[in-house]
Design a protein around this motif. Structure first.
Motif, PDB file in Angstrom:
ATOM      1  N   MET A 152       0.806  -1.219   0.000  1.00 14.78           N
ATOM      2  CA  MET A 152       0.000   0.000   0.000  1.00 14.78           C
ATOM      3  C   MET A 152       0.841   1.272   0.000  1.00 14.78           C
ATOM      4  SD  MET A 152      -3.050  -1.073  -0.262  1.00 14.78           S
ATOM      5  CE  MET A 152      -4.051   0.340   0.148  1.00 14.78           C
ATOM      6  N   ASP A 153       2.032   1.225   0.608  1.00 15.21           N
ATOM      7  CA  ASP A 153       2.879   2.417   0.657  1.00 15.21           C
ATOM      8  C   ASP A 153       4.313   2.008   0.955  1.00 15.21           C
ATOM      9  OD1 ASP A 153       3.075   1.953   3.450  1.00 15.21           O
ATOM     10  OD2 ASP A 153       1.393   3.273   3.860  1.00 15.21           O
ATOM     11  N   GLU A 154       5.167   2.985   1.182  1.00 12.63           N
ATOM     12  CA  GLU A 154       6.590   2.720   1.411  1.00 12.63           C
ATOM     13  C   GLU A 154       6.879   2.082   2.769  1.00 12.63           C
ATOM     14  OE1 GLU A 154       5.522   6.596   3.078  1.00 12.63           O
ATOM     15  OE2 GLU A 154       5.248   5.810   1.080  1.00 12.63           O
ATOM     16  N   CYS A 155       5.855   1.920   3.611  1.00 10.77           N
ATOM     17  CA  CYS A 155       6.057   1.314   4.936  1.00 10.77           C
ATOM     18  C   CYS A 155       6.164  -0.208   4.874  1.00 10.77           C
ATOM     19  CB  CYS A 155       4.936   1.718   5.876  1.00 10.77           C
ATOM     20  SG  CYS A 155       4.970   3.466   6.284  1.00 10.77           S
ATOM     21  N   ASN A 156       5.816  -0.813   3.743  1.00 13.50           N
ATOM     22  CA  ASN A 156       5.892  -2.265   3.600  1.00 13.50           C
ATOM     23  C   ASN A 156       6.647  -2.614   2.327  1.00 13.50           C
ATOM     24  OD1 ASN A 156       4.217  -3.342   5.837  1.00 13.50           O
ATOM     25  ND2 ASN A 156       2.753  -1.944   4.923  1.00 13.50           N
ATOM     26  N   ARG A 157       7.437  -3.678   2.411  1.00 16.55           N
ATOM     27  CA  ARG A 157       8.170  -4.076   1.215  1.00 16.55           C
ATOM     28  C   ARG A 157       7.799  -5.471   0.734  1.00 16.55           C
ATOM     29  NH1 ARG A 157      14.286  -5.331   3.453  1.00 16.55           N
ATOM     30  NH2 ARG A 157      13.730  -7.259   4.480  1.00 16.55           N
ATOM     31  N   GLU A 158       7.177  -6.280   1.613  1.00 19.13           N
ATOM     32  CA  GLU A 158       6.897  -7.652   1.201  1.00 19.13           C
ATOM     33  C   GLU A 158       5.821  -8.267   2.084  1.00 19.13           C
ATOM     34  OE1 GLU A 158       9.522 -11.691   0.356  1.00 19.13           O
ATOM     35  OE2 GLU A 158      10.461  -9.999   1.370  1.00 19.13           O
ATOM     36  N   HIS A 159       4.927  -9.042   1.468  1.00 18.12           N
ATOM     37  CA  HIS A 159       3.917  -9.844   2.160  1.00 18.12           C
ATOM     38  C   HIS A 159       4.038 -11.275   1.644  1.00 18.12           C
ATOM     39  CE1 HIS A 159       1.968  -5.792   2.227  1.00 18.12           C
ATOM     40  NE2 HIS A 159       1.664  -6.167   3.448  1.00 18.12           N
ATOM     41  N   ARG A 160       3.828 -12.222   2.545  1.00 15.67           N
ATOM     42  CA  ARG A 160       3.913 -13.617   2.112  1.00 15.67           C
ATOM     43  C   ARG A 160       3.095 -14.501   3.063  1.00 15.67           C
ATOM     44  NH1 ARG A 160       9.814 -15.717   1.441  1.00 15.67           N
ATOM     45  NH2 ARG A 160       9.789 -13.929   0.034  1.00 15.67           N
ATOM     46  N   PHE A 161       2.385 -15.472   2.495  1.00 13.42           N
ATOM     47  CA  PHE A 161       1.693 -16.478   3.293  1.00 13.42           C
ATOM     48  C   PHE A 161       2.649 -17.638   3.544  1.00 13.42           C
ATOM     49  CE2 PHE A 161      -2.123 -14.307   1.840  1.00 13.42           C
ATOM     50  CZ  PHE A 161      -2.956 -14.405   2.950  1.00 13.42           C
TER      51      PHE A 161
END
Length: 143
Positions: A103-112
């Protein structure tokens, strides 16, 4: 100490097909649960829902209380050496709408992650919750 040395972080275990959603932020090497810091006047549930939406674009409507963490495990030191106390309140959701996205620069990666393949470098303040999910520990988790 930080300007707000005591804060409440409301996180969410988001489960899909027996996997847990974890995320990493820029400049941080550990994996954590999505969520957000509680704002003045906000309810725990509302802070968790808002934080998940802001960090993942997922809209959670139904959840259950998972656990709360207090005590020495909640002390943190940020990258500037400032110390604070972050109480952790965690919920669990299996139903949500939307697709995970940055959503923005506060996150770089999501993973299950599957229960059997969790990363080793978990957020120290959330490790208890993630491992309790892994082990299917009876709820709530209170420390």
């Amino acid at each position: 100490m930080l300007n707000e040395p005591i804060r409440i972080r409301c996180g969410m275990i988001i489960e899909k097909e027996d996997k847990i959603l974890l995320q990493r932020s820029p400049g941080v090497n550990h994996w954590s649960l999505p969520g957000g810091m509680m704002q003045i006047g906000e309810k725990y549930v509302d802070a968790a829902i808002r934080g998940v939406l802001e960090e993942t674009s997922l809209k959670v409507e139904e959840m259950e209380f998972f656990g709360i963490l207090s005590g020495r495990d909640c002390f943190i030191t940020n990258k500037f050496g400032d110390q604070a106390f972050h109480l952790q309140v965690v919920f669990m959701a299996k139903e949500y709408t939307g697709k995970v996205k940055i959503m923005d620069e506060c996150n770089r990666e999501h993973r299950f992650y599957k229960r059997t393949t969790l990363p080793r470098n978990l957020n120290p303040q959330q490790k208890l919750f993630i491992n309790s999910w892994k082990e299917k520990t009876p709820l709530p988790i209170i420390n």
